[in-house]
Design a protein around this motif. Structure first.
Motif, PDB file in Angstrom:
ATOM      1  N   GLY A  89       0.835  -1.190   0.000  1.00  0.00           N
ATOM      2  CA  GLY A  89       0.000   0.000   0.000  1.00  0.00           C
ATOM      3  C   GLY A  89       0.873   1.246   0.000  1.00  0.00           C
ATOM      4  N   TYR A  90       0.244   2.366   0.337  1.00  0.00           N
ATOM      5  CA  TYR A  90       0.914   3.655   0.226  1.00  0.00           C
ATOM      6  C   TYR A  90       0.632   4.498   1.463  1.00  0.00           C
ATOM      7  CZ  TYR A  90       0.818   2.154  -4.649  1.00  0.00           C
ATOM      8  OH  TYR A  90       0.951   1.429  -5.806  1.00  0.00           O
ATOM      9  N   VAL A  91       1.630   5.247   1.883  1.00  0.00           N
ATOM     10  CA  VAL A  91       1.439   6.259   2.922  1.00  0.00           C
ATOM     11  C   VAL A  91       1.951   7.581   2.368  1.00  0.00           C
ATOM     12  CG1 VAL A  91       3.637   5.605   4.022  1.00  0.00           C
ATOM     13  CG2 VAL A  91       1.952   6.965   5.286  1.00  0.00           C
ATOM     14  N   ARG A  92       1.106   8.577   2.454  1.00  0.00           N
ATOM     15  CA  ARG A  92       1.444   9.897   1.901  1.00  0.00           C
ATOM     16  C   ARG A  92       1.360  10.933   3.016  1.00  0.00           C
ATOM     17  NH1 ARG A  92       1.597  12.086  -3.204  1.00  0.00           N
ATOM     18  NH2 ARG A  92       1.178  14.318  -3.390  1.00  0.00           N
ATOM     19  N   LEU A  93       2.436  11.662   3.210  1.00  0.00           N
ATOM     20  CA  LEU A  93       2.467  12.756   4.169  1.00  0.00           C
ATOM     21  C   LEU A  93       2.085  14.046   3.455  1.00  0.00           C
ATOM     22  CD1 LEU A  93       3.295  14.144   6.870  1.00  0.00           C
ATOM     23  CD2 LEU A  93       5.633  14.177   5.986  1.00  0.00           C
ATOM     24  N   VAL A  94       1.078  14.729   3.975  1.00  0.00           N
ATOM     25  CA  VAL A  94       0.619  15.993   3.393  1.00  0.00           C
ATOM     26  C   VAL A  94       0.594  17.049   4.494  1.00  0.00           C
ATOM     27  CG1 VAL A  94      -1.216  17.190   2.156  1.00  0.00           C
ATOM     28  CG2 VAL A  94      -0.808  14.765   1.722  1.00  0.00           C
ATOM     29  N   ILE A  95       1.305  18.132   4.293  1.00  0.00           N
ATOM     30  CA  ILE A  95       1.274  19.247   5.235  1.00  0.00           C
ATOM     31  C   ILE A  95       0.215  20.228   4.740  1.00  0.00           C
ATOM     32  CG2 ILE A  95       2.594  21.128   6.271  1.00  0.00           C
ATOM     33  CD1 ILE A  95       5.101  19.332   5.730  1.00  0.00           C
ATOM     34  N   THR A  96      -0.840  20.378   5.509  1.00  0.00           N
ATOM     35  CA  THR A  96      -1.992  21.162   5.054  1.00  0.00           C
ATOM     36  C   THR A  96      -1.943  22.617   5.517  1.00  0.00           C
ATOM     37  OG1 THR A  96      -3.264  20.420   6.988  1.00  0.00           O
ATOM     38  CG2 THR A  96      -3.460  19.123   4.965  1.00  0.00           C
ATOM     39  N   GLN A  97      -1.301  22.867   6.653  1.00  0.00           N
ATOM     40  CA  GLN A  97      -1.194  24.234   7.167  1.00  0.00           C
ATOM     41  C   GLN A  97       0.192  24.430   7.766  1.00  0.00           C
ATOM     42  OE1 GLN A  97      -4.337  24.714  10.034  1.00  0.00           O
ATOM     43  NE2 GLN A  97      -5.960  24.807   8.500  1.00  0.00           N
ATOM     44  N   ALA A  98       0.716  25.637   7.632  1.00  0.00           N
ATOM     45  CA  ALA A  98       2.011  25.941   8.222  1.00  0.00           C
ATOM     46  C   ALA A  98       2.118  27.444   8.453  1.00  0.00           C
ATOM     47  CB  ALA A  98       3.155  25.463   7.329  1.00  0.00           C
TER      48      ALA A  98
END
Length: 220
Positions: A89-98
């Motif tokens: 499978g897949y794991v995706r890191l997404v930074i939505t706010q900074a």
């Protein structure tokens, strides 16, 4: 003549600050490389990784490879089983706010007039602070999104002598610490969800190890 003395005074002060911050501060290498050991009770099967820095890509601190490297370290140390070749499978890191801030900058002028004496007593020249929200999106081999887990993180790095970091390292360190803090808040959620995710991921291995479009789009 007095104006020349004042100018020389500030030149010497600036040179002193530059020299101290370059050579008399902590190294950021260890905090950047360290990942805490806090493994899940039931690890996930091996996963393909991807990272989207989102608004953090505009930061002056973090390097383009840092988010993926932090995710990979977290995956190998705490979240997933070791892999030889097969992934499930897949794991995706997404930074939505900074958001990034520089705190206590007003103290710099005072410290310059006092020839940096306060920084030897524990007062930082300034502090870089990063606050962010990150998501881990888990998808199966077909790209079906199985779960999205979000966490907030904060990182601070002081610019100071001996007990702080150099000006050039502090912004990156604050970003990295904030992202690591967010991952630490996500970890307990994955610990709870692992029993559900594991059989769904193990049902099919990944044939073509590239992130599917469905997973790349993230939460719908």
């Amino acid at each position: 003549m007095r104006a020349v003395k004042i100018n020389l005074y500030y030149i010497y002060t600036i040179l002193t600050i530059t020299g101290l911050l370059a050579g008399g501060c902590k190294s950021a290498k260890v905090p950047l490389a360290a990942t805490p050991f806090a493994p899940l009770h039931e690890r996930l099967p091996p996963l393909e990784t991807a990272a989207d820095p989102g608004p953090l890509a505009l930061s002056d601190g973090i390097l383009p490879e840092d988010p993926l490297r932090l995710l990979t370290n977290e995956l190998q140390r705490n979240l997933a089983e070791p892999t030889d070749s097969a992934t499930y499978g897949y794991v995706r890191l997404v930074i939505t706010q900074a958001a990034e801030r520089r705190l206590n900058r007003g103290l710099q002028a005072l410290q310059m007039t006092l020839l940096l004496t306060p920084t030897f007593l524990g007062v930082p020249l300034e502090t870089y602070q990063t606050d962010l929200t990150a998501e881990l999106q888990i998808s199966d081999a077909q790209g079906h999104l199985l779960g999205t887990y979000a966490g907030k993180g904060r990182g601070r790095a002081r610019v100071a002598m001996y007990h702080g970091y150099a000006q050039k390292n502090a912004p990156r360190l604050a970003d990295v610490l904030a992202l690591r803090d967010a991952l630490a808040h996500i970890r307990p959620q994955l610990d709870t969800a692992a029993a559900r995710l594991r059989p769904l991921l193990l049902a099919h291995p990944v044939d073509n190890p590239t992130l599917p479009t469905t997973a790349a789009r993230g939460r719908r």
